[in-house]
Design an enzyme around this catalytic site. Sequence first.
Site, PDB file in Angstrom:
ATOM      1  CG  ASP A 152      -2.001   0.985   1.228  1.00 11.28           C
ATOM      2  OD1 ASP A 152      -1.972   1.879   0.371  1.00 11.28           O
ATOM      3  OD2 ASP A 152      -2.899   0.894   2.090  1.00 11.28           O
TER       4      ASP A 152
ATOM      5  CG  HIS B  79      -8.971   0.832  -3.794  1.00  9.00           C
ATOM      6  ND1 HIS B  79      -9.900   1.658  -3.192  1.00  9.00           N
ATOM      7  CD2 HIS B  79      -7.752   1.282  -3.385  1.00  9.00           C
ATOM      8  CE1 HIS B  79      -9.269   2.554  -2.446  1.00  9.00           C
ATOM      9  NE2 HIS B  79      -7.971   2.348  -2.547  1.00  9.00           N
TER      10      HIS B  79
HETATM   11  C1  HEM Z   1      -8.560   0.932   4.463  1.00  8.27           C
HETATM   12  C2  HEM Z   1      -8.768   1.599   3.371  1.00  8.27           C
HETATM   13  C3  HEM Z   1      -7.911   1.491   2.139  1.00  8.27           C
HETATM   14  C4  HEM Z   1      -7.086   0.489   1.733  1.00  8.27           C
HETATM   15  C5  HEM Z   1      -6.814  -0.830   2.419  1.00  8.27           C
HETATM   16  C6  HEM Z   1      -6.483   0.908   0.486  1.00  8.27           C
HETATM   17  C7  HEM Z   1      -5.576   0.159  -0.230  1.00  8.27           C
HETATM   18  C8  HEM Z   1      -4.978   0.570  -1.392  1.00  8.27           C
HETATM   19  C9  HEM Z   1      -4.052  -0.219  -2.174  1.00  8.27           C
HETATM   20  C10 HEM Z   1      -3.582  -1.627  -1.809  1.00  8.27           C
HETATM   21  C11 HEM Z   1      -3.684   0.494  -3.238  1.00  8.27           C
HETATM   22  C12 HEM Z   1      -2.738   0.050  -4.376  1.00  8.27           C
HETATM   23  C13 HEM Z   1      -1.305   0.393  -4.113  1.00  8.27           C
HETATM   24  C14 HEM Z   1      -1.007   1.870  -4.143  1.00  8.27           C
HETATM   25  O1  HEM Z   1      -0.944   2.479  -5.207  1.00  8.27           O
HETATM   26  O2  HEM Z   1      -0.816   2.408  -3.048  1.00  8.27           O
HETATM   27  C15 HEM Z   1      -4.373   1.768  -3.158  1.00  8.27           C
HETATM   28  C16 HEM Z   1      -4.265   2.784  -4.052  1.00  8.27           C
HETATM   29  C17 HEM Z   1      -4.890   4.004  -3.923  1.00  8.27           C
HETATM   30  N1  HEM Z   1      -5.794   4.365  -2.967  1.00  8.27           N
HETATM   31 FE1  HEM Z   1      -6.439   3.235  -1.447  1.00  8.27          FE
HETATM   32  N2  HEM Z   1      -6.956   2.152   0.178  1.00  8.27           N
HETATM   33  C18 HEM Z   1      -7.831   2.539   1.158  1.00  8.27           C
HETATM   34  C19 HEM Z   1      -8.535   3.708   1.220  1.00  8.27           C
HETATM   35  C20 HEM Z   1      -8.409   4.751   0.324  1.00  8.27           C
HETATM   36  C21 HEM Z   1      -9.114   6.009   0.417  1.00  8.27           C
HETATM   37  C22 HEM Z   1     -10.123   6.383   1.509  1.00  8.27           C
HETATM   38  C23 HEM Z   1      -8.671   6.767  -0.622  1.00  8.27           C
HETATM   39  C24 HEM Z   1      -9.053   8.182  -1.009  1.00  8.27           C
HETATM   40  C25 HEM Z   1     -10.202   8.767  -0.783  1.00  8.27           C
HETATM   41  C26 HEM Z   1      -7.711   5.987  -1.364  1.00  8.27           C
HETATM   42  C27 HEM Z   1      -7.045   6.420  -2.478  1.00  8.27           C
HETATM   43  C28 HEM Z   1      -6.154   5.676  -3.189  1.00  8.27           C
HETATM   44  C29 HEM Z   1      -5.444   6.186  -4.342  1.00  8.27           C
HETATM   45  C30 HEM Z   1      -5.538   7.598  -4.921  1.00  8.27           C
HETATM   46  C31 HEM Z   1      -4.652   5.125  -4.820  1.00  8.27           C
HETATM   47  C32 HEM Z   1      -3.733   5.143  -6.037  1.00  8.27           C
HETATM   48  C33 HEM Z   1      -4.512   4.817  -7.282  1.00  8.27           C
HETATM   49  C34 HEM Z   1      -3.639   4.871  -8.527  1.00  8.27           C
HETATM   50  O3  HEM Z   1      -3.453   5.972  -9.037  1.00  8.27           O
HETATM   51  O4  HEM Z   1      -3.139   3.819  -8.932  1.00  8.27           O
HETATM   52  N3  HEM Z   1      -7.590   4.764  -0.773  1.00  8.27           N
HETATM   53  N4  HEM Z   1      -5.162   1.772  -2.013  1.00  8.27           N
END
Ligand code: HEM
Length: 308
Positions: free
Chosen positions: A122, A216
């Site tokens: 993450d 996601h």
């Molecule tokens: C417990 C809650 C969440 C989990 C477990 C989670 C997990 C992840 C994971 C595994 C990734 C892919 C790896 C990475 O690029 O970092 C990701 C990407 C991302 N997450 Fe989350 N996330 C959560 C909540 C959120 C929330 C609340 C937001 C924004 C409102 C968010 C925004 C993003 C964004 C902007 C990306 C990158 C997308 C891209 O451009 O590839 N995430 N998240």
Amino acid sequence: MAGEAPPDDTGIALDAGPSSLTVTFGFGRTFFGKAGVEDQLPEALAPLPDFVSDALDRKRSNGDLWIQIGANDALVAFHALRALQREAADTARLRWQMNGFNRSPGATGRPMTTRNLMGQIDGTNNPKPTDDDFERRIFVPERGEPAWMAGGSYAVVRRIRMLLDSWDHLSLERQEKVVGRRKSDGAPLSGGTETTPVQLDKVDKNGALAIAGAAHVRVAAPASNQGAAMLRRPFSYHDGFRDDGAPDAGLLFIAWQADPMKGFVPVQRKLDLGDDLSRFLRHEASALFAVPPGCAPGEYVGQALLEG
Ligand code: HEM
């Protein structure tokens, strides 16, 4: 921080060096009236909108002043907390407090992107300081409003519980589909390695999207949100078990941006309605803070706000 103890210290961190101790201060909306600086309230500190899937505990949300203490050593962090609490005893009282953690430095053979409590890598696709638009996206510009926030940033803080018992029952394949990346190494399902750019339009031999419509990473990506981006610097938390035996655990999601309306808010609106991952999450607390820039030796954080 320099890692020097104040006079009359508790001694908790004796023997330790600075341990990368960082103390970050942020002001909530309600601070400005109480401190007599209402005219300096930033527009960007407008309350976050309600989201359909919110299950917020108001007592653990918002607040006048946010203090985030980070260190490589938990004793050093606790020591800083106690020192600040003692200093502030006549001025402030605690509204809420949360403990988070990340992988300990040195736990992996080489530096790696951390994993969260769902087991996913993450933080991969975060804006990088070397990106051309990093400063513009994350920091309030020099000529920004209000002037004391120039070089500062806005932090969205959300306590997001993970429904880990349901999540852990999903097959690996389903888990990967929900996120759009491989669990083992964080590579996007469109191919390559962890750092390969995500190809949202890639289809497999059957014509199906390699990264599903509600994955996601697709729903959260800047490309799906008119360029909206934020720097995610979350911590994991685990506060024991709930009455039903489920872990009270998840992500202290902390996102930094120059303007929450061009970062967190539009992305969360989208995730709220169409993200496969949200079925496994509960947003339980929420706050937004204006974090002023750091200060030079002899100054204090927020001086430009409080002394003009
Ligand atoms: C417990 C809650 C969440 C989990 C477990 C989670 C997990 C992840 C994971 C595994 C990734 C892919 C790896 C990475 O690029 O970092 C990701 C990407 C991302 N997450 Fe989350 N996330 C959560 C909540 C959120 C929330 C609340 C937001 C924004 C409102 C968010 C925004 C993003 C964004 C902007 C990306 C990158 C997308 C891209 O451009 O590839 N995430 N998240």
